[in-house]
Write a protein that holds these residues in place. Structure first.
Motif, PDB file in Angstrom:
ATOM      1  N   GLY A   1      14.713  -1.926 -53.006  1.00  0.00           N
ATOM      2  CA  GLY A   1      15.586  -1.860 -51.836  1.00  0.00           C
ATOM      3  C   GLY A   1      16.678  -2.910 -51.944  1.00  0.00           C
ATOM      4  O   GLY A   1      16.940  -3.645 -50.990  1.00  0.00           O
ATOM      5  N   LEU A   2      17.309  -2.981 -53.120  1.00  0.00           N
ATOM      6  CA  LEU A   2      18.298  -4.033 -53.367  1.00  0.00           C
ATOM      7  C   LEU A   2      19.564  -3.830 -52.540  1.00  0.00           C
ATOM      8  O   LEU A   2      19.989  -2.705 -52.290  1.00  0.00           O
ATOM      9  CB  LEU A   2      18.671  -4.069 -54.851  1.00  0.00           C
ATOM     10  N   GLN A   3      20.143  -4.961 -52.141  1.00  0.00           N
ATOM     11  CA  GLN A   3      21.398  -4.956 -51.403  1.00  0.00           C
ATOM     12  C   GLN A   3      22.348  -5.944 -52.053  1.00  0.00           C
ATOM     13  O   GLN A   3      21.965  -7.084 -52.339  1.00  0.00           O
ATOM     14  CB  GLN A   3      21.152  -5.344 -49.947  1.00  0.00           C
ATOM     15  N   ALA A   4      23.580  -5.495 -52.281  1.00  0.00           N
ATOM     16  CA  ALA A   4      24.620  -6.356 -52.857  1.00  0.00           C
ATOM     17  C   ALA A   4      24.941  -7.485 -51.880  1.00  0.00           C
ATOM     18  O   ALA A   4      24.559  -7.419 -50.701  1.00  0.00           O
ATOM     19  CB  ALA A   4      25.862  -5.527 -53.145  1.00  0.00           C
ATOM     20  N   PRO A   5      25.622  -8.533 -52.348  1.00  0.00           N
ATOM     21  CA  PRO A   5      25.972  -9.637 -51.440  1.00  0.00           C
ATOM     22  C   PRO A   5      26.623  -9.104 -50.160  1.00  0.00           C
ATOM     23  O   PRO A   5      27.482  -8.219 -50.201  1.00  0.00           O
ATOM     24  CB  PRO A   5      26.951 -10.469 -52.269  1.00  0.00           C
ATOM     25  N   ALA A   6      26.191  -9.647 -49.024  1.00  0.00           N
ATOM     26  CA  ALA A   6      26.628  -9.152 -47.724  1.00  0.00           C
ATOM     27  C   ALA A   6      28.047  -9.575 -47.373  1.00  0.00           C
ATOM     28  O   ALA A   6      28.699  -8.928 -46.571  1.00  0.00           O
ATOM     29  CB  ALA A   6      25.653  -9.627 -46.643  1.00  0.00           C
ATOM     30  N   SER A   7      28.523 -10.657 -47.965  1.00  0.00           N
ATOM     31  CA  SER A   7      29.848 -11.154 -47.611  1.00  0.00           C
ATOM     32  C   SER A   7      30.514 -11.764 -48.834  1.00  0.00           C
ATOM     33  O   SER A   7      29.878 -12.011 -49.858  1.00  0.00           O
ATOM     34  CB  SER A   7      29.733 -12.219 -46.513  1.00  0.00           C
ATOM     35  N   VAL A   8      31.796 -12.014 -48.701  1.00  0.00           N
ATOM     36  CA  VAL A   8      32.551 -12.688 -49.768  1.00  0.00           C
ATOM     37  C   VAL A   8      31.956 -14.066 -50.018  1.00  0.00           C
ATOM     38  O   VAL A   8      31.819 -14.498 -51.159  1.00  0.00           O
ATOM     39  CB  VAL A   8      34.047 -12.786 -49.393  1.00  0.00           C
ATOM     40  N   GLU A   9      31.548 -14.744 -48.942  1.00  0.00           N
ATOM     41  CA  GLU A   9      30.952 -16.078 -49.080  1.00  0.00           C
ATOM     42  C   GLU A   9      29.654 -16.017 -49.883  1.00  0.00           C
ATOM     43  O   GLU A   9      29.405 -16.868 -50.738  1.00  0.00           O
ATOM     44  CB  GLU A   9      30.692 -16.714 -47.704  1.00  0.00           C
ATOM     45  N   ASP A  10      28.826 -15.005 -49.614  1.00  0.00           N
ATOM     46  CA  ASP A  10      27.578 -14.845 -50.359  1.00  0.00           C
ATOM     47  C   ASP A  10      27.864 -14.596 -51.840  1.00  0.00           C
ATOM     48  O   ASP A  10      27.198 -15.148 -52.718  1.00  0.00           O
ATOM     49  CB  ASP A  10      26.748 -13.689 -49.808  1.00  0.00           C
ATOM     50  N   ALA A  11      28.853 -13.763 -52.130  1.00  0.00           N
ATOM     51  CA  ALA A  11      29.222 -13.463 -53.517  1.00  0.00           C
ATOM     52  C   ALA A  11      29.751 -14.715 -54.214  1.00  0.00           C
ATOM     53  O   ALA A  11      29.423 -14.976 -55.377  1.00  0.00           O
ATOM     54  CB  ALA A  11      30.253 -12.345 -53.563  1.00  0.00           C
ATOM     55  N   GLU A  12      30.548 -15.498 -53.517  1.00  0.00           N
ATOM     56  CA  GLU A  12      31.090 -16.733 -54.098  1.00  0.00           C
ATOM     57  C   GLU A  12      29.984 -17.750 -54.352  1.00  0.00           C
ATOM     58  O   GLU A  12      29.980 -18.434 -55.376  1.00  0.00           O
ATOM     59  CB  GLU A  12      32.168 -17.322 -53.191  1.00  0.00           C
ATOM     60  N   ARG A  13      29.029 -17.848 -53.421  1.00  0.00           N
ATOM     61  CA  ARG A  13      27.894 -18.764 -53.599  1.00  0.00           C
ATOM     62  C   ARG A  13      27.081 -18.359 -54.829  1.00  0.00           C
ATOM     63  O   ARG A  13      26.704 -19.204 -55.651  1.00  0.00           O
ATOM     64  CB  ARG A  13      27.008 -18.775 -52.346  1.00  0.00           C
TER      65      ARG A  13
END
Length: 190
Positions: free
Chosen positions: A129-141
């Protein structure tokens, strides 16, 4: 003269320690009765390994440079538990190394790395049940964490391609191989 088939420790001397490992040298009596020296590396905390499966039947894997072998390695996300709850550690490692989260988690196995020289308990989790990063901030982190750990790429590898990648020598990390075997057994793919 008969022997028990077991090792006997006569003395143990600490040689090195840091926040992650300790190294000791034991004076031992071998199972054949001979005396010797045995070096042991002990991991301070258990490690966690995550087989993260997409809805498209792919496994998320990371490519990273491994200093001890001086080579790139294709592996499942993994890391130390740092003394925290093992499930929380697995969830943290998945986010740090891939940017993904998972809705469903299951511990599917336990193993010991290099048990001829190490005391290194490891726990394997299956994440679905994978989910990609929820926000730009999550992706940057996640990108910052990946850079800090030397991860050069995150790949979604189709399950059907794993055996070929092993046979071709692209997946050589023993712990990744074992984690994938636990997943294969759990998923009924042996």
């Amino acid at each position: 003269m008969t022997h028990s088939g077991r090792w006997t420790t006569r003395s143990s001397t600490p040689k090195y320690t840091n926040p992650w490992i300790s190294v000791r040298e034991d004076a031992v009596v071998r199972p054949d009765g001979g005396e010797g020296v045995y070096g042991v590396v002990t991991m301070r905390n258990p490690a966690v390994f995550v087989v993260a499966m997409t809805d498209e039947d792919e496994v998320l894997m990371v490519s990273l440079y491994r200093y001890p072998t001086q080579a790139m390695s294709l592996e499942v996300p993994a890391g130390g538990s740092d003394g925290e709850n093992l499930l929380l550690a697995a969830q943290r490692e998945l986010v740090e190394e891939t940017g993904y989260t998972a809705r469903e988690w299951r511990e599917i196995g336990r193993m010991n790395a290099l048990n001829g020289v190490c005391d290194a308990p490891e726990h394997v989790f299956l994440a679905t049940g994978l989910q990609a990063p929820a926000s730009v901030e999550d992706a940057e982190r996640a990108a910052r964490e990946q850079k800090a750990e030397g991860i050069s790429a995150v790949r979604a590898v189709p399950w059907r391609d794993l055996t070929r990648l092993v046979a071709d020598g692209e997946i050589t990390d023993g712990e990744t191989l074992a984690a994938l075997m636990f997943a294969a057994a759990t998923l009924g793919r042996l």
